[in-house]
Design a protein around this motif. Structure first.
Motif, PDB file in Angstrom:
ATOM      1  N   ALA A 149      82.714  74.107  40.790  1.00  0.00           N
ATOM      2  CA  ALA A 149      81.436  74.787  40.966  1.00  0.00           C
ATOM      3  C   ALA A 149      81.160  75.674  39.753  1.00  0.00           C
ATOM      4  N   LEU A 150      79.913  75.671  39.319  1.00  0.00           N
ATOM      5  CA  LEU A 150      79.496  76.448  38.145  1.00  0.00           C
ATOM      6  C   LEU A 150      78.223  77.220  38.445  1.00  0.00           C
ATOM      7  N   GLY A 151      78.077  78.345  37.814  1.00  0.00           N
ATOM      8  CA  GLY A 151      76.801  79.048  37.826  1.00  0.00           C
ATOM      9  C   GLY A 151      75.895  78.443  36.770  1.00  0.00           C
ATOM     10  N   MET A 152      74.657  78.892  36.739  1.00  0.00           N
ATOM     11  CA  MET A 152      73.679  78.326  35.812  1.00  0.00           C
ATOM     12  C   MET A 152      74.069  78.533  34.347  1.00  0.00           C
ATOM     13  N   LEU A 153      74.540  79.726  33.990  1.00  0.00           N
ATOM     14  CA  LEU A 153      74.887  80.002  32.587  1.00  0.00           C
ATOM     15  C   LEU A 153      76.100  79.188  32.136  1.00  0.00           C
ATOM     16  N   GLU A 154      77.108  79.069  33.016  1.00  0.00           N
ATOM     17  CA  GLU A 154      78.292  78.273  32.675  1.00  0.00           C
ATOM     18  C   GLU A 154      77.915  76.806  32.507  1.00  0.00           C
ATOM     19  N   ALA A 155      77.039  76.317  33.396  1.00  0.00           N
ATOM     20  CA  ALA A 155      76.587  74.922  33.296  1.00  0.00           C
ATOM     21  C   ALA A 155      75.847  74.685  31.983  1.00  0.00           C
ATOM     22  N   GLN A 156      75.026  75.656  31.596  1.00  0.00           N
ATOM     23  CA  GLN A 156      74.284  75.523  30.342  1.00  0.00           C
ATOM     24  C   GLN A 156      75.236  75.483  29.146  1.00  0.00           C
ATOM     25  N   ALA A 157      76.251  76.340  29.135  1.00  0.00           N
ATOM     26  CA  ALA A 157      77.212  76.358  28.025  1.00  0.00           C
ATOM     27  C   ALA A 157      77.953  75.030  27.928  1.00  0.00           C
ATOM     28  N   ILE A 158      78.334  74.465  29.063  1.00  0.00           N
ATOM     29  CA  ILE A 158      79.041  73.177  29.066  1.00  0.00           C
ATOM     30  C   ILE A 158      78.092  72.050  28.658  1.00  0.00           C
ATOM     31  N   ALA A 159      76.865  72.087  29.169  1.00  0.00           N
ATOM     32  CA  ALA A 159      75.879  71.048  28.817  1.00  0.00           C
ATOM     33  C   ALA A 159      75.600  71.042  27.321  1.00  0.00           C
ATOM     34  N   PHE A 160      75.460  72.233  26.714  1.00  0.00           N
ATOM     35  CA  PHE A 160      75.239  72.303  25.268  1.00  0.00           C
ATOM     36  C   PHE A 160      76.409  71.666  24.518  1.00  0.00           C
TER      37      PHE A 160
ATOM     38  N   VAL B 150      72.001  70.350  45.595  1.00  0.00           N
ATOM     39  CA  VAL B 150      70.708  70.092  46.226  1.00  0.00           C
ATOM     40  C   VAL B 150      70.179  71.356  46.900  1.00  0.00           C
ATOM     41  N   SER B 151      71.046  72.115  47.556  1.00  0.00           N
ATOM     42  CA  SER B 151      70.608  73.285  48.312  1.00  0.00           C
ATOM     43  C   SER B 151      70.239  74.473  47.438  1.00  0.00           C
ATOM     44  N   ASP B 152      70.692  74.490  46.202  1.00  0.00           N
ATOM     45  CA  ASP B 152      70.432  75.642  45.329  1.00  0.00           C
ATOM     46  C   ASP B 152      70.412  75.161  43.884  1.00  0.00           C
ATOM     47  N   HIS B 153      69.217  75.022  43.318  1.00  0.00           N
ATOM     48  CA  HIS B 153      69.089  74.468  41.965  1.00  0.00           C
ATOM     49  C   HIS B 153      69.730  75.360  40.904  1.00  0.00           C
ATOM     50  N   ARG B 154      70.065  76.615  41.249  1.00  0.00           N
ATOM     51  CA  ARG B 154      70.703  77.510  40.295  1.00  0.00           C
ATOM     52  C   ARG B 154      72.206  77.281  40.228  1.00  0.00           C
ATOM     53  N   ALA B 155      72.748  76.552  41.195  1.00  0.00           N
ATOM     54  CA  ALA B 155      74.185  76.284  41.222  1.00  0.00           C
ATOM     55  C   ALA B 155      74.429  74.842  40.778  1.00  0.00           C
ATOM     56  N   HIS B 156      75.524  74.638  40.089  1.00  0.00           N
ATOM     57  CA  HIS B 156      75.844  73.314  39.557  1.00  0.00           C
ATOM     58  C   HIS B 156      77.282  72.950  39.905  1.00  0.00           C
ATOM     59  N   VAL B 157      77.550  71.663  39.854  1.00  0.00           N
ATOM     60  CA  VAL B 157      78.925  71.198  39.983  1.00  0.00           C
ATOM     61  C   VAL B 157      79.239  70.306  38.789  1.00  0.00           C
TER      62      VAL B 157
ATOM     63  N   ASP C 186      95.111  83.149  30.203  1.00  0.00           N
ATOM     64  CA  ASP C 186      94.435  82.896  31.475  1.00  0.00           C
ATOM     65  C   ASP C 186      92.933  82.811  31.233  1.00  0.00           C
ATOM     66  N   SER C 187      92.251  81.909  31.949  1.00  0.00           N
ATOM     67  CA  SER C 187      90.825  81.726  31.734  1.00  0.00           C
ATOM     68  C   SER C 187      90.136  81.243  33.000  1.00  0.00           C
ATOM     69  N   ARG C 188      88.854  81.579  33.117  1.00  0.00           N
ATOM     70  CA  ARG C 188      88.046  80.923  34.144  1.00  0.00           C
ATOM     71  C   ARG C 188      87.936  79.456  33.737  1.00  0.00           C
ATOM     72  N   THR C 189      87.956  78.566  34.697  1.00  0.00           N
ATOM     73  CA  THR C 189      87.923  77.134  34.390  1.00  0.00           C
ATOM     74  C   THR C 189      86.642  76.749  33.662  1.00  0.00           C
ATOM     75  N   SER C 190      85.511  77.317  34.047  1.00  0.00           N
ATOM     76  CA  SER C 190      84.262  76.979  33.366  1.00  0.00           C
ATOM     77  C   SER C 190      84.316  77.374  31.888  1.00  0.00           C
ATOM     78  N   ASP C 191      84.856  78.552  31.584  1.00  0.00           N
ATOM     79  CA  ASP C 191      84.992  78.971  30.186  1.00  0.00           C
ATOM     80  C   ASP C 191      85.985  78.080  29.448  1.00  0.00           C
ATOM     81  N   ALA C 192      87.101  77.758  30.098  1.00  0.00           N
ATOM     82  CA  ALA C 192      88.114  76.913  29.471  1.00  0.00           C
ATOM     83  C   ALA C 192      87.530  75.557  29.081  1.00  0.00           C
ATOM     84  N   ILE C 193      86.734  74.989  29.961  1.00  0.00           N
ATOM     85  CA  ILE C 193      86.139  73.680  29.677  1.00  0.00           C
ATOM     86  C   ILE C 193      85.109  73.792  28.562  1.00  0.00           C
ATOM     87  N   ALA C 194      84.278  74.831  28.594  1.00  0.00           N
ATOM     88  CA  ALA C 194      83.281  75.018  27.527  1.00  0.00           C
ATOM     89  C   ALA C 194      83.956  75.171  26.165  1.00  0.00           C
TER      90      ALA C 194
END
Length: 188
Positions: free
Chosen positions: A35-46, A13-20, A102-110
Motif C-alpha cells: 500500500a502506498l500514499g499518493m506522494l510515494e506512488a508518484q515518486a515510484i511512478a516517476f 477503487v475506494s479511494d483514488h488517493r491511495a495506491h497499491v 532501515d527504511s519504509r518500503t515505499s522509499d526503499a523501492i523508489a
C-alpha cells in the motif's frame, strides 16, 4: 532471498488517493502488494517511467548524496511485516564495507529504482504474503497483510454472515499480534 520486480501500480477503487504497488518475483508468478500514499506512488511512478522533473526530488537527492560520498547501493531487502506494514532494509557498500539502513518500503523501492538496484524479499515472507488469483477474478490477500482495524471490520462482517470459522481465524490473528506486543513489552 527472492528477487522482485515492479509489476504494476494501481489506485484503490475506494479511494483514488491511495495506491497499491504490485511486486512480482522475477523468475516466477508469486506477487505481493504494498500500500502506498499518493506522494510515494508518484515518486515510484516517476522512477518507473524515467520522468525528469528538472530539479531533484528527495529520492534523487538521496541517491546523489550517497554517490558523492562513494556509497553504492547494492540492493533492498523487504525484511518483515508488522500489522500490515512491510519493513525494508537498504544495503550499501563503501570502500568494501557494508552498511544496512532501515527504511519504509515505499522509499526503499523508489531509491532502488533510481539506483537500478535489485529488490529482494525473504522467501518465507513471500510465501506467507503472496497474493493468489481466485476463480472470479478476485484476489485473495493473506490476513497477515491487513492492519488491525481492517481485521476487526472483517471479523464483524464474518460474524454477521455467520461465517464463524473465518471470524475465529481473524480473531486468532488479532490476538497473536497483541501477544507479540505483550512479549516485547515484557522484554524491556
Amino acid at each position: 532471498m527472492v528477487e522482485l520486480v515492479v509489476s504494476d501500480m494501481m489506485s484503490k477503487v475506494s479511494d483514488h488517493r491511495a495506491h497499491v504497488l504490485v511486486l512480482q518475483e522475477k523468475e516466477g508468478l508469486r506477487k505481493i502488494i504494498v500500500a502506498l500514499g499518493m506522494l510515494e506512488a508518484q515518486a515510484i511512478a516517476f522512477a518507473m517511467r524515467g520522468v525528469d522533473v528538472g530539479r531533484p526530488l528527495t529520492h534523487d537527492l538521496f541517491g546523489s548524496l550517497t554517490s558523492a560520498f562513494g556509497i553504492e547501493m547494492r540492493h533492498v531487502i523487504i525484511d518483515r511485516i508488522d500489522d500490515g506494514t512491510f519493513y525494508s532494509l537498504l544495503c550499501y557498500t563503501r570502500e568494501g564495507e557494508e552498511a544496512v539502513v532501515d527504511s519504509r518500503t515505499s522509499d526503499a523501492i523508489a531509491i532502488a529504482l533510481r539506483a537500478k538496484a535489485p529488490i529482494y524479499i525473504r522467501e518465507g515472507l513471500l510465501n506467507r504474503m503472496c497474493i493468489r488469483d481466485e476463480q472470479n477474478g478476485a484476489i485473495s490477500i493473506p490476513i497477515t497483510a491487513a492492519d488491525e482495524s481492517t481485521l476487526r471490520a472483517a471479523m464483524e462482517n464474518a460474524v454477521k454472515d455467520e461465517n464463524y470459522e473465518l471470524a475465529m481465524k481473524l480473531k486468532e490473528e488479532i490476538d497473536s499480534r497483541h501477544k507479540n506486543s505483550d512479549t516485547e513489552t515484557e522484554k524491556h
